[in-house]
Enzyme design. Structure first.
Site, PDB file in Angstrom:
ATOM      1  N   HIS A  44      -9.909   1.551   1.720  1.00 33.06           N
ATOM      2  CA  HIS A  44      -9.551   3.329   2.349  1.00 33.06           C
ATOM      3  C   HIS A  44     -10.604   3.781   2.336  1.00 33.06           C
ATOM      4  O   HIS A  44     -11.072   4.845   2.727  1.00 33.06           O
ATOM      5  CB  HIS A  44      -8.067   3.380   0.716  1.00 33.06           C
ATOM      6  CG  HIS A  44      -7.426   3.014   1.098  1.00 33.06           C
ATOM      7  ND1 HIS A  44      -6.736   3.058   2.416  1.00 33.06           N
ATOM      8  CD2 HIS A  44      -6.474   2.320   0.647  1.00 33.06           C
ATOM      9  CE1 HIS A  44      -4.971   2.514   1.999  1.00 33.06           C
ATOM     10  NE2 HIS A  44      -5.594   2.236   0.598  1.00 33.06           N
ATOM     11  N   CYS A  96       0.955  -1.283  -0.262  1.00 28.32           N
ATOM     12  CA  CYS A  96      -0.160   0.286  -0.242  1.00 28.32           C
ATOM     13  C   CYS A  96       0.922   1.407  -0.291  1.00 28.32           C
ATOM     14  O   CYS A  96       1.424   1.188   0.701  1.00 28.32           O
ATOM     15  CB  CYS A  96      -0.876  -0.155   1.307  1.00 28.32           C
ATOM     16  SG  CYS A  96      -1.613   1.133   1.498  1.00 28.32           S
ATOM     17  N   HIS A 104      -9.404  -3.444  -2.424  1.00 23.54           N
ATOM     18  CA  HIS A 104      -7.950  -2.823  -1.461  1.00 23.54           C
ATOM     19  C   HIS A 104      -8.504  -1.242  -1.327  1.00 23.54           C
ATOM     20  O   HIS A 104      -8.103  -0.496  -0.349  1.00 23.54           O
ATOM     21  CB  HIS A 104      -6.986  -2.621  -1.776  1.00 23.54           C
ATOM     22  CG  HIS A 104      -6.024  -2.524  -1.438  1.00 23.54           C
ATOM     23  ND1 HIS A 104      -4.943  -3.128   0.068  1.00 23.54           N
ATOM     24  CD2 HIS A 104      -5.196  -1.067  -1.555  1.00 23.54           C
ATOM     25  CE1 HIS A 104      -3.940  -1.804   0.368  1.00 23.54           C
ATOM     26  NE2 HIS A 104      -4.193  -0.871  -0.461  1.00 23.54           N
ATOM     27  N   GLU A 105      -8.450  -0.530  -2.186  1.00 20.89           N
ATOM     28  CA  GLU A 105      -8.874   0.984  -2.743  1.00 20.89           C
ATOM     29  C   GLU A 105     -10.586   0.577  -2.220  1.00 20.89           C
ATOM     30  O   GLU A 105     -10.907   2.604  -1.154  1.00 20.89           O
ATOM     31  CB  GLU A 105      -8.540   1.273  -4.075  1.00 20.89           C
ATOM     32  CG  GLU A 105      -7.308   0.990  -4.087  1.00 20.89           C
ATOM     33  CD  GLU A 105      -6.394   1.687  -3.675  1.00 20.89           C
ATOM     34  OE1 GLU A 105      -6.611   2.167  -3.127  1.00 20.89           O
ATOM     35  OE2 GLU A 105      -5.298   0.665  -4.243  1.00 20.89           O
TER      36      GLU A 105
END
EC number: 3.5.1.88
Length: 168
Positions: free
Chosen positions: A138, A92, A134-135
Site C-alpha cells: 500500500h 483488504c 500487503h501493507e
C-alpha cells in the site's frame, strides 16, 4: 481518537507512493492512534496510512485474535528471508467484501521505526509476514488486486464502482 475514512479501490489516491516520516511528534502519535481505532472498528488486521489518505510511510498491524498485540511500523523496509512462496487468501479494507488468493513469501525481516522514532528490526512468519508485505505494498501504491488477473481485477472494480454509485 477519531475514526478515519478508508479509501476504496479504484480510488486513484491509493496509487500514491508514501513519503518517509521525518517528524515524530504528538500529531504522529494521534494519527497512529486514529489508525488503530479505524482498523479495529472496520474490522481489520492491518492498515497503511495511504488507505486513509495520509501519504506517509506508516503501517499499523494487530494479527492477534483479541486485539492485544498492536504493532507500529514507520518507514518500514522488508527483506525476504527464505521459504517457498505460499498462496493465502487476502482481503483488504480498501477492497471491501472481496477475498482472493495471493502468493507471498512466508518469512521476512522488517526494519522500521516505532512511534518515537527508535529503529528496530524483527523477523515475521506466516500471517504477520503476509500482512506486512500487503501493507508495505500500500505504501508503494500497490494493492493486492494488482496480483490478480485482469479479468478478476476488472470484475472487482466494476462491482465496487456499482456499490459506490448506489451509496451516492
Amino acid at each position: 481518537m477519531s475514526k478515519l475514512q478508508i479509501l476504496e479501490f479504484p480510488d486513484p489516491r491509493l496509487r500514491t507512493v508514501a513519503k518517509p516520516v521525518q517528524t515524530f511528534d504528538a500529531a504522529l502519535g494521534q494519527l497512529i492512534d486514529d489508525m488503530f481505532e479505524t482498523m479495529y472498528e472496520a474490522p481489520g488486521i492491518g492498515l497503511a496510512a495511504t488507505q486513509v489518505d495520509v501519504h506517509k510511510r506508516i503501517v499499523v498491524i494487530d494479527v492477534s485474535e483479541d486485539k492485544s498485540e498492536p504493532m507500529v511500523f514507520i518507514n518500514p523496509d522488508i527483506e525476504v528471508l527464505d521459504g517457498d512462496p505460499e498462496e493465502m487468501q487476502e482481503g483488504c479494507l480498501s477492497v471491501p467484501g472481496f477475498y482472493e488468493s495471493v502468493t507471498r513469501i512466508p518469512h521476512v525481516k522488517i526494519r522500521a521505526q516505532d512511534r518515537n522514532g527508535e529503529s528496530y528490526e524483527m523477523e515475521a512468519r506466516g500471517l504477520l509476514a503476509v500482512c506486512l508485505q500487503h501493507e508495505v505494498d500500500h505504501l508503494n501504491g500497490k494493492l493486492y488486486v494488482d496480483y490478480l488477473s485482469n479479468v478478476k481485477r476488472t470484475r472487482i472494480r466494476k462491482k465496487l464502482e456499482k456499490q459506490h454509485k448506489m451509496r451516492a
